[in-house]
Each structure stands twice: as C-alpha cells, then as structure tokens.
Motif scaffolding. Structure first.
Motif, PDB file in Angstrom:
ATOM      1  N   HIS A  36       0.856  -1.190   0.000  1.00  0.00           N
ATOM      2  CA  HIS A  36       0.000   0.000   0.000  1.00  0.00           C
ATOM      3  C   HIS A  36       0.891   1.239   0.000  1.00  0.00           C
ATOM      4  O   HIS A  36       1.721   1.415   0.905  1.00  0.00           O
ATOM      5  CB  HIS A  36      -0.909  -0.005   1.231  1.00  0.00           C
ATOM      6  CG  HIS A  36      -1.832   1.167   1.306  1.00  0.00           C
ATOM      7  ND1 HIS A  36      -2.494   1.513   2.470  1.00  0.00           N
ATOM      8  CD2 HIS A  36      -2.219   2.072   0.375  1.00  0.00           C
ATOM      9  CE1 HIS A  36      -3.240   2.582   2.248  1.00  0.00           C
ATOM     10  NE2 HIS A  36      -3.087   2.948   0.986  1.00  0.00           N
ATOM     11  N   ALA A  37       0.751   2.071  -1.021  1.00  0.00           N
ATOM     12  CA  ALA A  37       1.524   3.317  -1.117  1.00  0.00           C
ATOM     13  C   ALA A  37       0.628   4.491  -0.752  1.00  0.00           C
ATOM     14  O   ALA A  37      -0.428   4.685  -1.344  1.00  0.00           O
ATOM     15  CB  ALA A  37       2.086   3.495  -2.524  1.00  0.00           C
ATOM     16  N   GLU A  38       1.057   5.260   0.241  1.00  0.00           N
ATOM     17  CA  GLU A  38       0.310   6.441   0.675  1.00  0.00           C
ATOM     18  C   GLU A  38       1.104   7.694   0.337  1.00  0.00           C
ATOM     19  O   GLU A  38       2.323   7.712   0.473  1.00  0.00           O
ATOM     20  CB  GLU A  38       0.055   6.404   2.187  1.00  0.00           C
ATOM     21  CG  GLU A  38      -0.940   5.358   2.634  1.00  0.00           C
ATOM     22  CD  GLU A  38      -1.245   5.468   4.116  1.00  0.00           C
ATOM     23  OE1 GLU A  38      -2.397   5.247   4.496  1.00  0.00           O
ATOM     24  OE2 GLU A  38      -0.320   5.772   4.887  1.00  0.00           O
ATOM     25  N   GLY A  39       0.402   8.730  -0.082  1.00  0.00           N
ATOM     26  CA  GLY A  39       1.098   9.979  -0.378  1.00  0.00           C
ATOM     27  C   GLY A  39       0.182  10.985  -1.033  1.00  0.00           C
ATOM     28  O   GLY A  39      -0.945  10.671  -1.444  1.00  0.00           O
ATOM     29  N   LEU A  40       0.656  12.200  -1.130  1.00  0.00           N
ATOM     30  CA  LEU A  40      -0.129  13.258  -1.749  1.00  0.00           C
ATOM     31  C   LEU A  40      -0.343  12.983  -3.230  1.00  0.00           C
ATOM     32  O   LEU A  40       0.389  12.209  -3.853  1.00  0.00           O
ATOM     33  CB  LEU A  40       0.579  14.603  -1.560  1.00  0.00           C
ATOM     34  CG  LEU A  40       0.786  15.059  -0.106  1.00  0.00           C
ATOM     35  CD1 LEU A  40       1.573  16.369  -0.087  1.00  0.00           C
ATOM     36  CD2 LEU A  40      -0.545  15.203   0.613  1.00  0.00           C
ATOM     37  N   ARG A  41      -1.349  13.610  -3.799  1.00  0.00           N
ATOM     38  CA  ARG A  41      -1.644  13.427  -5.216  1.00  0.00           C
ATOM     39  C   ARG A  41      -0.467  13.921  -6.061  1.00  0.00           C
ATOM     40  O   ARG A  41       0.200  14.905  -5.718  1.00  0.00           O
ATOM     41  CB  ARG A  41      -2.929  14.175  -5.593  1.00  0.00           C
ATOM     42  CG  ARG A  41      -2.877  15.660  -5.324  1.00  0.00           C
ATOM     43  CD  ARG A  41      -4.230  16.323  -5.551  1.00  0.00           C
ATOM     44  NE  ARG A  41      -4.189  17.748  -5.223  1.00  0.00           N
ATOM     45  CZ  ARG A  41      -4.336  18.237  -4.013  1.00  0.00           C
ATOM     46  NH1 ARG A  41      -4.498  17.404  -2.992  1.00  0.00           N
ATOM     47  NH2 ARG A  41      -4.291  19.538  -3.799  1.00  0.00           N
ATOM     48  N   GLY A  42      -0.223  13.227  -7.156  1.00  0.00           N
ATOM     49  CA  GLY A  42       0.827  13.653  -8.074  1.00  0.00           C
ATOM     50  C   GLY A  42       2.223  13.232  -7.695  1.00  0.00           C
ATOM     51  O   GLY A  42       3.191  13.665  -8.327  1.00  0.00           O
ATOM     52  N   THR A  43       2.369  12.357  -6.692  1.00  0.00           N
ATOM     53  CA  THR A  43       3.710  11.928  -6.284  1.00  0.00           C
ATOM     54  C   THR A  43       4.178  10.682  -7.044  1.00  0.00           C
ATOM     55  O   THR A  43       5.293  10.213  -6.826  1.00  0.00           O
ATOM     56  CB  THR A  43       3.769  11.652  -4.769  1.00  0.00           C
ATOM     57  OG1 THR A  43       2.684  10.796  -4.394  1.00  0.00           O
ATOM     58  CG2 THR A  43       3.673  12.956  -3.990  1.00  0.00           C
ATOM     59  N   GLY A  44       3.341  10.124  -7.913  1.00  0.00           N
ATOM     60  CA  GLY A  44       3.775   9.026  -8.775  1.00  0.00           C
ATOM     61  C   GLY A  44       3.458   7.638  -8.259  1.00  0.00           C
ATOM     62  O   GLY A  44       3.973   6.654  -8.797  1.00  0.00           O
ATOM     63  N   LYS A  45       2.604   7.505  -7.253  1.00  0.00           N
ATOM     64  CA  LYS A  45       2.284   6.190  -6.692  1.00  0.00           C
ATOM     65  C   LYS A  45       1.705   5.261  -7.755  1.00  0.00           C
ATOM     66  O   LYS A  45       2.212   4.153  -7.989  1.00  0.00           O
ATOM     67  CB  LYS A  45       1.271   6.331  -5.545  1.00  0.00           C
ATOM     68  CG  LYS A  45       1.646   7.333  -4.478  1.00  0.00           C
ATOM     69  CD  LYS A  45       0.588   7.451  -3.416  1.00  0.00           C
ATOM     70  CE  LYS A  45      -0.732   7.994  -3.929  1.00  0.00           C
ATOM     71  NZ  LYS A  45      -0.664   9.388  -4.386  1.00  0.00           N
ATOM     72  N   THR A  46       0.647   5.723  -8.399  1.00  0.00           N
ATOM     73  CA  THR A  46      -0.051   4.910  -9.395  1.00  0.00           C
ATOM     74  C   THR A  46       0.830   4.649 -10.605  1.00  0.00           C
ATOM     75  O   THR A  46       0.857   3.522 -11.144  1.00  0.00           O
ATOM     76  CB  THR A  46      -1.349   5.613  -9.826  1.00  0.00           C
ATOM     77  OG1 THR A  46      -2.168   5.818  -8.677  1.00  0.00           O
ATOM     78  CG2 THR A  46      -2.099   4.785 -10.846  1.00  0.00           C
ATOM     79  N   THR A  47       1.571   5.650 -11.031  1.00  0.00           N
ATOM     80  CA  THR A  47       2.441   5.500 -12.204  1.00  0.00           C
ATOM     81  C   THR A  47       3.471   4.403 -11.989  1.00  0.00           C
ATOM     82  O   THR A  47       3.682   3.547 -12.865  1.00  0.00           O
ATOM     83  CB  THR A  47       3.151   6.835 -12.506  1.00  0.00           C
ATOM     84  OG1 THR A  47       2.178   7.834 -12.791  1.00  0.00           O
ATOM     85  CG2 THR A  47       4.091   6.688 -13.701  1.00  0.00           C
TER      86      THR A  47
END
Length: 454
Positions: A36-47
């Motif tokens: 599970h990757a948590e972080g602010l939007r646009g930090t590249g988690k999904t990418t």
C-alpha cells in the motif's frame, strides 16, 4: 505507458521502487506481497505501480484457463481433478502475468464471479456456467486498487471479499450464484493499492483497520527537493511528447533486462532463511511492544529476506530488518510505539544503512540515496529490547540492552568503563571492541550470529 526503467527516481519515491521489485521477487517465490503506497496526489504512486507490470515475468498456465492454473498445481474447478497426463494432453501456454484493476464502480459479480451470460444464452447449446471475476483471474499476478480508502468507505461488500482474498497466503474467494453449486477457490494474488490519506475519507487504517492490517508493507511517498530529479521528470515528459522511438525502445529494452535480473535473483536466493538470532529479535519485538497482529512479524521476516535478496546477499543482516520495520508497522502501531522500536537500537542513524548497491537499473541515475526507509522518527530515549531473565543477567545489573554491543558495532565506539579497559590496561580488547564504522566494514564482517549480540 511510461517505461518503468526510465522513470525518474529520487529520495521521495525510491522506497516504493525497491518494495515493488521485492514484491515481484516474492511472486516468483509463490508468496503474495500486499503493498500500500500512501502519499499526496501527483507523487507518482499509481504511475510506478502500473509501470511495474512491464518488468513482471510471464507465467505458464494450462491452455485457455481463465483461472491461470499452474500446470504443476491446477486449482480451478475445470482442472484440479485432472491427472498430470490429462493436463499435459490439454497443453500449456505462456501469457503475461495478470495485472488487473478494481474500480470504484465494480460490482460483487465483477470482483468474485458470476453466471457466464455467453454460455447460458447460446441458442444451440445453452448451459449454466460460472465466469470468474477479477480476483480469480488475477491468480499468480497482481490486483491494483487506486484510492483504496475511498473503496473501503463506499463498498464494504467488496472490502469483505478482499479480506478473504488477503487473509491468508494463498487467500480464498467464493463464487455464489443462484441455481449453481458454490465454488470456493484458493487465490494466490498480490494486492497493490494507492491512496491519499489527506483527502476524504481519510487514512485507510481509520476507515477499515482490518483491511489496513492485511497489507504487509505501507510506503509513505514524498516529494523531492532535488532540482536534478525534477529536471529528469521534465525531460521524460518532453521525450514522450516528441515521440523519440529510439529512446522509447531503449526504455523497453532496459525494462526487459531488469525483468531478467529479477528472475535470476529469485532463483538464486529462493532458499534464503532467517538466522535464529534475528528471528528471535523479531519475536521479542512482538512480545515487548504488545504487537496486535501476527501478520506484522511475518511481514517483517519475509520483507527482510526479500530486501536481502534484492541486495544480492547470501545472509540476511540486522540492517535488513531495521529497514523494513517502519514499513511493516507504520499502519499497525501508534507512532510513539514505532519510535521506541526504531530507537531501541539507534536504527535511525545513517550508519545502520548498508551500502550494497541495488540491482535496479533506475538506481544508476543520479539521485540522493535515502538514509533509511523512513526518516520521520527522531532519536528518543533508548528503550532497549530485553529478552528473558537470563538475558537481563547477561546484559548487566544496570538494565543495559542486549543490543548495546550491536550499537557499539555500528557506531565504532565503546566506553572504557563498558569494556573494562584503562589507559594502562595491557589486555587486548575483544573483536567487538575493535569494531569499525559500518561503511568501512566488508559484508563478511557484519553481524552474523547471536553471539554478536552478547
């Protein structure tokens, strides 16, 4: 899609790259690793997670099996009762490793399975049959869920299915339809997820703690402050816009090479085991800090072995454990408890990190090397882990931690009072008293036995 090997790496996302590659090695060991990757939007988690599909080795399955049956261990209703000769007569095929996604609009039938409408509406030969859903079809692969905190909040029935699929390794799924017999399947699937805890409805552990606990590791993504890393991201965007075919092909080739490297590592280090003294260390963490979930200590042990394999080492080290503890416990314990655990052996100091290079091709880019997997914990009062009463005796009447020699090994320091030496003492110090700083040590000089703790 962006090439995985060419994605820009920096101190904010390097941990996710490493954990994703550990997850692929774990899949090749036939053990799911839930991330599970948590972080602010646009930090590249999904990418990063989606691009990782490019470096996943393919699977060999029974020909045309929608459940991705392993020819050596068939599990689906159509093949699990067949003999090895019958499976061989059906033939096999090599297909890409499954990487499926669960959307927020998905229904239970889509996730678990439902009636196969194509077969039941066949005018020449209608028959009632089941069509496996996303979870059964992802067997031996990955299910990705974006914004899983929202899914857990709005779809509790889908969350319940995920709890079954992630509860054990392998997990299980039930397919139920009126008029058809119940089908229960084992599923060996890794669940990868991403979320932004600062947006509604909030962090996953506050919405559905059961589901949060099912994740082996939680990675906190961060933004980079390195202009070079930001420039690399801008260059990649520009190259994609210009459509440079030679550069795109280079990224594909590099991803293919990384996939082969991970396959080689998985085979080479498949027999890695945790030394008894390190396993006992993990067990004492569970007892001393009243950890609630056995999944926590299982995740620490398995992730430490994966980190060791990713570093290309034959023997797990205490540094492997110290690096994965924050990832395995961040979502399971209070911040104060995690801080005490990390400070129990001064593990937040940079000297505890090993310098063995990661095999990842992306690590060759210029970037700042993160000191530890988690850097948010400040040194606090030493809370050394004490074992049994006999360990108390060996540690000394003053209540010293059994890890005091370990800390001295990492720091290269030992007081004369502790060592029993004086300025004129001719007695030679023990090897532990002559310890050097970790960056100056060779791998074979690091901690290798329980005796090094005492």
């Amino acid at each position: 899609m962006k090439s995985y090997a060419e994605l820009a790496r920096h101190d904010g996302n390097e941990t996710l790259f490493e954990v994703v590659e550990m997850g692929i090695i774990s899949m090749l060991w036939n053990i799911p690793l839930h991330i599970h990757a948590e972080g602010l939007r646009g930090t590249g988690k999904t990418t990063i997670m989606r691009a990782a599909h490019q470096i996943m080795p393919p699977i060999v399955r029974v020909k045309d099996c929608l459940y991705n049956c392993d020819p050596e261990a068939p599990h689906c209703p159509n093949h699990r009762h067949l003999s090895a000769e019958e499976i061989a007569s059906l033939g096999t095929e090599t297909v890409p490793r499954p990487f499926l996604e669960i959307s927020h609009s998905a229904k239970i039938g889509t996730i678990a399975g439902s009636i196969d409408l194509q077969k039941i509406t066949n005018s020449s030969n209608p028959e009632a049959a089941l069509l496996p859903g996303i979870i059964p079809q992802a067997h031996r692969g990955v299910i990705f869920i974006d914004e899983i905190n929202r899914l857990a909040d709005t779809s509790p029935e889908i969350t319940d299915i995920l709890l079954d699929a992630m509860g054990t390794k392998p997990g299980r799924v039930q397919i139920e339809e009126t008029g058809l017999p119940l089908v229960e399947l084992p599923v060996q699937v890794s669940v990868w997820a991403a979320s932004n805890p600062d947006e509604e409805p909030g962090p996953l552990q506050e919405i559905r703690r059961q589901l949060s606990d099912r994740f082996d590791l939680v990675i906190e993504m961060g933004r980079t402050t390195s202009p070079d890393a930001i420039a690399d991201i801008l260059i990649q965007s520009e190259l994609r816009r210009l459509g440079k075919k030679d550069l795109l092909q280079k990224g594909i080739d590099n991803s293919s090479r990384l996939r082969k490297e991970l396959e080689t590592m998985a085979r080479k280090f498949e027999s890695l085991t945790m030394p008894d003294f390190l396993r006992n260390y993990i067990a004492r963490l569970y007892v001393k800090y009243n950890l609630e979930s056995f999944r926590a200590i299982e995740a620490i042990q398995h992730a430490a072995l994966l980190h060791c394999a990713l570093r290309g080492r034959q023997q797990p080290l205490v540094s492997d454990i110290l690096k994965v503890i924050p990832l395995a416990l961040k979502h399971r314990v209070e911040t104060e408890t995690l801080t005490k655990i990390m400070n129990s052996s001064d593990s937040t100091k940079p000297s505890t990190s090993d310098n063995t290079p990661s095999p990842s091709l992306g690590s060759q880019q210029k970037k700042k090397k993160p000191e530890t997997f988690s850097s948010e914990y400040e040194p606090a009062v030493n809370d050394g882990i004490m074992s049994s009463d006999s360990d108390h005796d060996s540690a000394g009447k003053e209540g010293k931690s059994i890890f005091q020699p370990l800390k001295q090994l990492f720091s290269g320091k030992q007081s004369k009072a502790d060592s029993g030496e004086s300025d004129n003492d001719p007695i030679k110090a023990s090897p532990l008293n002559k310890a050097k700083r970790l960056p100056d040590l060779n791998l074979d000089e690091l901690v290798k036995s329980e005796g090094d703790f005492k």
